[in-house]
Design an enzyme around this catalytic site. Structure first.
Site, PDB file in Angstrom:
ATOM      1  N   CYS A  60       0.862  -1.177   0.000  1.00  0.00           N
ATOM      2  CA  CYS A  60       0.000   0.000   0.000  1.00  0.00           C
ATOM      3  C   CYS A  60       0.901   1.231   0.000  1.00  0.00           C
ATOM      4  CB  CYS A  60      -0.971  -0.016   1.178  1.00  0.00           C
ATOM      5  SG  CYS A  60      -0.192  -0.079   2.799  1.00  0.00           S
TER       6      CYS A  60
ATOM      7  N   HIS B 228      35.952 -14.731   4.231  1.00  0.00           N
ATOM      8  CA  HIS B 228      36.043 -15.887   3.344  1.00  0.00           C
ATOM      9  C   HIS B 228      34.945 -16.867   3.749  1.00  0.00           C
ATOM     10  CE1 HIS B 228      37.581 -19.427   1.235  1.00  0.00           C
ATOM     11  NE2 HIS B 228      38.416 -18.626   0.576  1.00  0.00           N
TER      12      HIS B 228
END
Length: 624
Positions: A30, A546
């Site tokens: 909305c 990593h």
């Protein structure tokens, strides 16, 4: 790979927190909220969604999981539906009549709400121009601008045809054809009846009939109810025809039958009944208002923002539209300007009074959004309701101001979002001076009560906090966050000799519980691979994230980078999305290693967390 926008970052974080794409049954939005229908509510982490930067709060109503975003909700919505598997533009409401009514109204009106509000603002500006110079209203320039501002409202049924067809799962173009016939009755002359429109012919006193059945001809331009009901009937007839109509002819026979049946049925039944319903609702509102406009204005001025909190304000939209389409205005809209402005004023007082710099940073833009644009949810959820007392002060101001506006008979003569910009839309209805007095007094009351009576402020932001949030550009300790939620393990226990030996740098490992990888520090991305990210901070600290052990062998499979080399990121910004289950299924360790790769330039790198750690929680401290 293209850099993820801030809206995509928000969207991805929200999706991850609610259980992923697979947990989304459908999504719509909305004016300020994403409205999710979820497959499994228990998979959604409400607290995690609310903690997402860019999310104001979460509401659950009518079977929907509603994420309040604010003014940028459409951009975030577009970022969400870019994901495959997301069913966009539909919502499924459960619960009682009110929940279903609100779902219906939001689904049908929201897609064109901003266009309606924008053109309403043009009409309001024209009203001001004529009030300043009456002669301007007689010019062709005025006429052209008026056409631009009024067309959306006059041909509103065509907009409704498209959105209602989508909601009811009907053919959108057949819906336009049906509703177009209704508008044709008022706009195009027909030779068979002397070049008059059907509406003009009926109004002239001539007998208008359909195979001998008398036809009443109410106004269809800008009419809301007939269009919605006509499309609903269309959807049911289409479903019936689809069951037995042969595939070879259904593409053209079905539209022929549907238009040929629904248009006359609308003229004979739906239109007249809708007109009676609309007139009845307008009569009820006018008479209830006439009993005590002061009380009605006070109740609406006080309650409007409470309705907004629960999404109930949408239930009143049909009443507003009925008034606009029957008499050209709705008295219910008059008190709303005070209700909206008072919450913005309360947030503005918080901006000037709070000692917390983060809250000040929210309160300033939120107050402008409420006062100038009429969007108060950032002010409510981010400031006033959060602090409690300012919200109450805003309600008090709205009650007083709304009562004054209602006593003056003020109302907007077009569809607008109540705000300081659009208050001029009330210039032609009622006493405009009373409207200005009510709105101004509401703001003064809310601001004064908030500023002078005060509220329980959030803890003041210290200079150290500010420096930390600014990515620690000054000399001193640098804090490295966990790039993912999970369990911390010592670097020595990482199942890779290169990492565990400290040859690449000092740090720690995290056994990830989430696939969202975020930046542990702010800085420049100097290395970007699907499974590894190197960041250099402004202070010169170099950090490597990593994801997994030997995951370079996957060649990017199961990893989705959200950033590119050379980008500047902030702490907590998403770097990647990883399918941890798939990585594990491929036989790889998912341990995420966080290293300070230039640790030899620091005095010390200390692990600041043990056990479970939240994403963005402090993991390492680098002393320099």
């Amino acid at each position: 790979m293209a850099t993820a926008t801030k809206h995509e970052v928000i969207a991805d974080a929200v999706l991850e927190a609610i259980g992923g794409v697979e947990n989304v049954k459908s999504v719509t939005h909305c004016a300020t909220r994403l409205r999710f229908a979820l497959n499994d509510r228990d998979k959604a982490d409400k607290a995690k969604v609310e903690a997402t930067r860019g999310v104001i709060t979460v509401m659950e109503s009518g079977g929907q999981f509603q994420v309040v975003i604010g003014n940028t909700v459409n951009e975030v919505y577009q970022a969400i539906i870019r994901h495959k598997g997301i069913k966009a533009g539909e919502s499924v409401a459960t619960g009682g009549f009110m929940a279903r009514l609100i779902d219906l109204v939001t689904s049908i009106f929201t897609p064109f709400l901003w266009v309606l509000a924008g053109t309403g603002l043009i009409k309001a500006a024209l009203a001001v121009a004529v009030a300043i110079n009456a002669d301007f209203g007689l010019t062709t320039t005025y006429a052209l601008f008026y056409a631009a501002s009024d067309a959306t409202f006059q041909f509103l049924p065509l907009f409704l045809a498209i959105t209602a067809a989508k909601k009811f799962k009907a053919n959108q173009w057949v819906a336009v054809a049906i509703v177009g016939a209704l508008l044709y009755s008022e706009t195009i002359g027909i030779d068979a009846i002397g070049g008059l429109t059907l509406k003009a012919f009926a109004d002239s006193g001539e007998a208008l009939d359909f195979f001998g059945i008398p036809v009443l001809m109410p106004a269809y331009l800008s009419a809301v109810i007939p269009a919605i009901f006509a499309v609903y009937v269309q959807s049911k007839l289409e479903q019936l025809l689809d069951k037995f109509m042969p595939e070879a002819i259904k593409n053209f026979i079905n539209p022929m039958i549907v238009v040929g049946v629904v248009v006359p049925f609308t003229f004979l039944v739906i239109g007249p009944l809708s007109a009676l319903l609309g007139d009845g609702l307008a009569w009820v509102v006018d008479n209830l208002w006439a009993l005590s406009p002061a009380v009605g204005g006070a109740l609406l001025g006080a309650g409007w923002q409470v309705f907004v909190i629960f999404g109930l304000h949408w239930a009143l939209l049909p009443l507003f539209m009925v008034g606009l389409t029957t008499v050209g205005y709705s008295l219910l809209t008059g008190p709303l300007f005070a209700a909206v402005a008072s919450q913005g004023a309360a947030a503005l007082a918080v901006f000037f009074k709070t000692k917390n710099k983060d809250l000040k940073g929210v309160a300033g833009p939120a107050s402008l959004s409420g006062i100038v644009a009429g969007i108060t949810e950032p002010a409510i959820y981010g400031v006033t309701l959060r602090l409690k007392k300012p919200f109450i002060y805003g309600v008090i101001g709205g009650a007083v101001g709304g009562s004054i506006a209602a006593i003056g008979g003020s109302a907007a003569d077009g569809f607008v979002l109540p705000s300081a910009l659009t208050v001029v839309s009330t210039i032609n209805i009622g006493n405009f001076g009373m409207q200005l007095l009510g709105t101004g007094l509401a703001m003064v009351i809310a601001f004064s009560l908030t500023f002078f009576l005060g509220f329980k402020d959030l803890p003041a932001t210290t200079d150290e906090d500010e420096a930390k949030d600014a990515a620690e550009v000054e000399a001193g300790p640098v804090t490295v966050a966990a790039p993912v939620a999970g369990t911390v393990i010592p670097l020595a226990e990482v199942n890779d000799k290169v990492f565990s030996s400290g040859a690449l740098g000092q740090g720690a490992g995290v056994l990830p519980a989430s696939g969202v990888i975020t930046a542990p520090v702010a800085g420049e991305l100097v290395t970007v691979m699907p499974h590894a990210y190197g960041i250099r901070t402004a202070a010169g600290v170099e950090v490597l994230v990593h994801v997994g052990i030997d995951t370079v062998k996957l060649d990017g499979k199961h990893f989705a980078s959200k950033v590119a080399q050379g980008d500047t990121v902030v702490r907590g910004q998403q770097l990647a999305q990883v399918d941890l289950a798939a990585v594990k299924a491929a036989g790889f360790d998912t341990t995420t290693v966080v290293l300070v790769t230039n640790a030899d330039e620091a005095d010390a790198v200390a692990v600041a967390a043990t056990g479970a750690v939240a994403g963005e929680g402090d993991l390492l401290t680098v002393s320099r």
